[in-house]
Motif scaffolding. Structure first.
Motif, PDB file in Angstrom:
ATOM      1  N   UNK A 171      27.991  34.126  39.534  1.00  0.00           N
ATOM      2  CA  UNK A 171      29.287  34.409  38.909  1.00  0.00           C
ATOM      3  C   UNK A 171      29.132  35.395  37.758  1.00  0.00           C
ATOM      4  N   UNK A 172      28.060  35.227  36.969  1.00  0.00           N
ATOM      5  CA  UNK A 172      27.801  36.139  35.862  1.00  0.00           C
ATOM      6  C   UNK A 172      27.432  37.530  36.350  1.00  0.00           C
ATOM      7  N   UNK A 173      26.680  37.589  37.452  1.00  0.00           N
ATOM      8  CA  UNK A 173      26.307  38.888  38.010  1.00  0.00           C
ATOM      9  C   UNK A 173      27.534  39.653  38.491  1.00  0.00           C
ATOM     10  N   UNK A 174      28.516  38.944  39.051  1.00  0.00           N
ATOM     11  CA  UNK A 174      29.743  39.596  39.500  1.00  0.00           C
ATOM     12  C   UNK A 174      30.462  40.285  38.354  1.00  0.00           C
ATOM     13  N   UNK A 175      30.381  39.702  37.178  1.00  0.00           N
ATOM     14  CA  UNK A 175      31.032  40.277  35.997  1.00  0.00           C
ATOM     15  C   UNK A 175      30.434  41.637  35.651  1.00  0.00           C
ATOM     16  N   UNK A 176      29.176  41.868  36.039  1.00  0.00           N
ATOM     17  CA  UNK A 176      28.523  43.137  35.699  1.00  0.00           C
ATOM     18  C   UNK A 176      28.870  44.271  36.673  1.00  0.00           C
ATOM     19  N   UNK A 177      29.557  43.966  37.764  1.00  0.00           N
ATOM     20  CA  UNK A 177      29.884  44.999  38.747  1.00  0.00           C
ATOM     21  C   UNK A 177      30.636  46.185  38.135  1.00  0.00           C
ATOM     22  N   UNK A 178      31.616  45.957  37.241  1.00  0.00           N
ATOM     23  CA  UNK A 178      32.288  47.112  36.633  1.00  0.00           C
ATOM     24  C   UNK A 178      31.319  48.006  35.867  1.00  0.00           C
ATOM     25  N   UNK A 179      30.332  47.408  35.209  1.00  0.00           N
ATOM     26  CA  UNK A 179      29.314  48.198  34.509  1.00  0.00           C
ATOM     27  C   UNK A 179      28.595  49.117  35.492  1.00  0.00           C
ATOM     28  N   UNK A 180      28.214  48.565  36.636  1.00  0.00           N
ATOM     29  CA  UNK A 180      27.492  49.342  37.626  1.00  0.00           C
ATOM     30  C   UNK A 180      28.362  50.480  38.170  1.00  0.00           C
ATOM     31  N   UNK A 228      34.306  30.116  39.879  1.00  0.00           N
ATOM     32  CA  UNK A 228      33.892  30.029  41.278  1.00  0.00           C
ATOM     33  C   UNK A 228      34.579  31.094  42.125  1.00  0.00           C
ATOM     34  N   UNK A 229      35.841  31.372  41.840  1.00  0.00           N
ATOM     35  CA  UNK A 229      36.573  32.407  42.571  1.00  0.00           C
ATOM     36  C   UNK A 229      36.016  33.790  42.249  1.00  0.00           C
ATOM     37  N   UNK A 230      35.612  34.003  41.003  1.00  0.00           N
ATOM     38  CA  UNK A 230      34.999  35.277  40.614  1.00  0.00           C
ATOM     39  C   UNK A 230      33.719  35.495  41.408  1.00  0.00           C
ATOM     40  N   UNK A 231      32.894  34.465  41.487  1.00  0.00           N
ATOM     41  CA  UNK A 231      31.662  34.576  42.246  1.00  0.00           C
ATOM     42  C   UNK A 231      31.901  34.792  43.725  1.00  0.00           C
ATOM     43  N   UNK A 232      32.939  34.159  44.280  1.00  0.00           N
ATOM     44  CA  UNK A 232      33.260  34.329  45.703  1.00  0.00           C
ATOM     45  C   UNK A 232      33.704  35.759  45.981  1.00  0.00           C
ATOM     46  N   UNK A 233      34.454  36.333  45.068  1.00  0.00           N
ATOM     47  CA  UNK A 233      34.835  37.741  45.205  1.00  0.00           C
ATOM     48  C   UNK A 233      33.590  38.623  45.189  1.00  0.00           C
TER      49      UNK A 233
END
Length: 476
Positions: free
Chosen positions: A68-77, A287-292
Motif C-alpha cells: 500500500x505504501x509503495x503504491x503511494x510512490x507511483x506519482x513520484x515515479x 487496502x483499496x489503494x494497494x489493490x489499485x
C-alpha cells in the motif's frame, strides 16, 4: 605513419555506423520494426516483470501495508519519468531526424546536451523532493500507516535520481543512434541485476522496502557505466567528446518542444494517480489503494509491450519523416498499430480469465486478492483499443507534431479520466471509481481515431503538402 591504421579503422567504423543509420530509410519496414521494436519490447517487458518481482517480494516478505505504501510512490515515479522523458524522448527524436538529414555534427551536440540536461534536471528534482518529502507523500495519498514505507523507499530512489535520469536518457539515445540491441542489453542487465539484488537485500538480508529501492539504484548505476563506455568510443558515429556539453538554446528548445508531449503525459499520469490514490483512500481505505496499485502493475506489464513497439517505431518514423519518405513512414505506423492491438487483446484475455491468480502473485492477503481481482477485470476491460490510442499519440510525437501529440496525451487522462473519478463514485461508490478507468479509455480511443482520420489524409493523399510544412521540432 603509425596513425594511419587507426585513421583507416576509424573511417571504416564511422561508415559502418552511418550505414546502420541509413538502413532506416532503405530496409523493408516490417523487418526494421521487428529489428528495433523487439529489443525494446524485451527490455520493457523485462523491466515490468522486474517490477512485479520487486513488488511481489515486498508484498510477500514485508506485508500488505508495504504494498500500500509503495503504491503511494507511483506519482513520484511518474513525475520523475516526466522530466526524464522530456529530455530522453525529445533528444532521441531530434537525433533520429538529424541522422535522417545526415546532419551528424548536430546529432553529436544533441548527445552532449542530453547529458547536461539530465544532470541538471535530475539534481534539481532530487533536492526539491527530498526537502518536502513527507508533505508530498501525504498529498499523494499516504496515511500514517503507509507513510514510513513510502518514505523509506523514496529516500533511496531520490538519492539516485540523477543516475536514473542519465540511464534512461542514454538508453533512448542508443536506440536513436541505431543501437537498439545495446539499449536492450542495458535494460536486461539492469533487470537481471535488480532481481539478484532484491533477492539478496529483501529476502536474505531483510532490508525491507529500502533494500528494494537500493537494488534499483545499484543496478542502474552499473548499467549507466556501460552505456557511458559505449558513448566514449571515438569510433562511434555519436560519441562523447569535448565541446558538445555546453547547452545551446536552439537544441534545448527543439528537445523540449518535442519532449513536452511525453512530459505532459507523465505529469498527467502523476496527477491522475495522486487523485486516484486519494479517492481510493477515501472510498476504500489503504487496502483499496494497494489493490489499485496491484491492478495498475499488471496493466503496465502489457502496456510496456506497447511502449516497446512505440520505441521501435520512433527512429523509423522520425528518420523517414526527416528523409521525406512518407510511404515508409505510414507502413511503419500501420504495423505498429496492428502489433499493439494484438498485444493488448492478449492482456485483456488474461485479465478476464485469471484475475485472482494475477492478484495472488503480489499479495497473500485474501481481502486484497478479492478486491484486486475485481479491479484488474474492470481496469483492463477495454484494453484492446488502448494500444491504438498510444501508438497514434506516439506517432505524432515522432514526427514533431507537438500540439496534436499533447492533445492526445492529455485527452485520456486529464480531460476524460480526471472528471470521471470524482463523478462516478458519487453514483456508484468504489465501483464507480474503478469504472472511470475503462470509460476514459473508450472515449480517448474514439478521439484518437477521429484525429488519425483527419490528419492521415495529409500523408496518404497529398504528401506534397507535407513538404511545405515546418520541419520537425518547429511545427506546433
Amino acid at each position: 605513419m603509425a596513425v594511419c591504421p587507426y585513421l583507416r579503422n576509424f573511417a571504416v567504423a564511422t561508415m559502418d555506423n552511418k550505414q546502420k543509420a541509413l538502413e532506416l530509410g532503405q530496409k523493408p519496414v516490417g523487418a526494421l520494426l521487428w529489428q528495433y521494436a523487439l529489443p525494446a519490447i524485451v527490455a520493457m517487458t523485462a523491466s515490468s516483470l522486474y517490477n512485479i518481482i520487486d513488488r511481489a517480494s515486498i508484498g510477500q516478505v514485508v506485508g500488505a501495508d508495504a504494498i500500500n505504501g509503495l503504491t503511494v510512490t507511483f506519482p513520484f515515479m511518474n513525475l520523475s519519468g516526466a522530466f526524464g522523458a522530456a529530455v530522453g524522448v525529445g533528444a532521441s527524436t531530434c537525433i533520429s531526424v538529424k541522422l535522417g538529414q545526415k546532419d551528424y555534427q548536430t546529432a553529436e551536440h544533441l548527445l552532449g546536451n542530453t547529458v547536461t540536461l539530465n544532470l541538471i534536471i535530475g539534481f534539481l528534482f532530487m533536492a526539491v523532493c527530498l526537502i518536502f518529502l513527507d508533505p508530498i507523500l501525504f498529498f499523494f495519498g499516504a496515511s500514517e500507516v503507509t507513510l514510513p514505507y513510502a518514505r523509506q523507499f523514496m529516500e533511496v530512489i531520490l538519492a539516485g535520481n540523477m543516475i536514473t535520469h542519465m540511464y534512461f536518457g542514454m538508453n533512448a539515445v542508443l536506440r536513436a543512434s541505431g543501437k537498439p540491441r545495446h539499449a536492450m542489453y542495458a535494460t536486461l542487465f539492469t533487470v537481471a541485476c535488480n532481481i539478484v539484488l532484491v533477492i539478496a537485500f529483501v529476502w536474505w538480508f531483510r532490508w525491507g522496502i529500502r533494500g528494494a529501492a537500493l537494488a534499483t539504484i545499484t543496478s542502474q548505476t552499473l548499467a549507466l557505466c556501460w552505456q557511458m563506455w559505449i558513448f566514449s568510443d571515438k569510433k562511434e558515429l555519436l560519441h562523447l567528446k569535448r565541446g558538445i556539453y555546453r547547452l545551446k538554446a536552439d537544441l534545448v528548445r527543439n528537445i523540449i518542444s518535442i519532449g513536452i508531449s511525453p512530459f505532459l503525459m507523465n505529469v498527467t499520469g502523476c496527477i491522475i494517480v495522486i487523485f486516484m490514490n486519494r479517492q481510493f483512500l477515501a472510498y476504500g481505505g489503504d487496502m483499496a489503494v494497494g489493490s489499485y496499485g496491484i491492478a495498475n502493475t499488471w496493466g503496465m506489464l502489457f502496456f510496456m509491450f506497447v511502449i516497446g513497439i512505440n520505441q521501435g517505431m520512433q527512429p523509423i518514423a522520425g528518420y523517414n519523416y526527416g528523409a521525406r519518405k512518407f510511404d515508409r513512414m505510414m507502413r511503419c505506423l500501420n504495423l505498429a498499430i496492428l502489433s499493439a492491438t494484438a498485444v493488448m487483446t492478449f492482456g485483456w484475455l488474461m485479465a478476464m480469465l485469471f484475475p485472482e491468480l494475477m492478484a495472488r502473485v503480489l499479495t497473500h492477503d485474501t481481502t486484497q486478492i478479492a478486491m484486486s481481482a475485481k479491479g484488474i477485470r474492470i481496469n483492463m476491460l477495454l484494453f484492446p483499443i488502448i494500444g491504438f490510442q498510444a501508438v497514434v499519440t506516439n506517432f505524432f510525437q515522432c514526427i514533431g507534431r507537438v500540439k496534436i501529440a499533447i492533445f492526445l496525451s492529455l485527452s485520456r487522462q486529464l480531460i476524460f479520466l480526471l472528471p470521471l473519478i470524482f463523478v462516478f463514485p458519487l453514483l456508484w461508490d468504489l465501483d464507480g471509481l474503478w469504472a472511470s478507468l475503462p470509460t476514459s479509455d473508450g472515449i480517448a480511443a474514439l478521439v484518437a481515431a477521429w484525429v488519425m482520420w483527419k490528419y492521415m489524409r495529409e500523408f496518404r493523399v497529398q504528401p506534397q503538402q507535407l513538404k511545405a510544412s515546418p520541419s520537425p521540432g518547429k511545427e506546433g
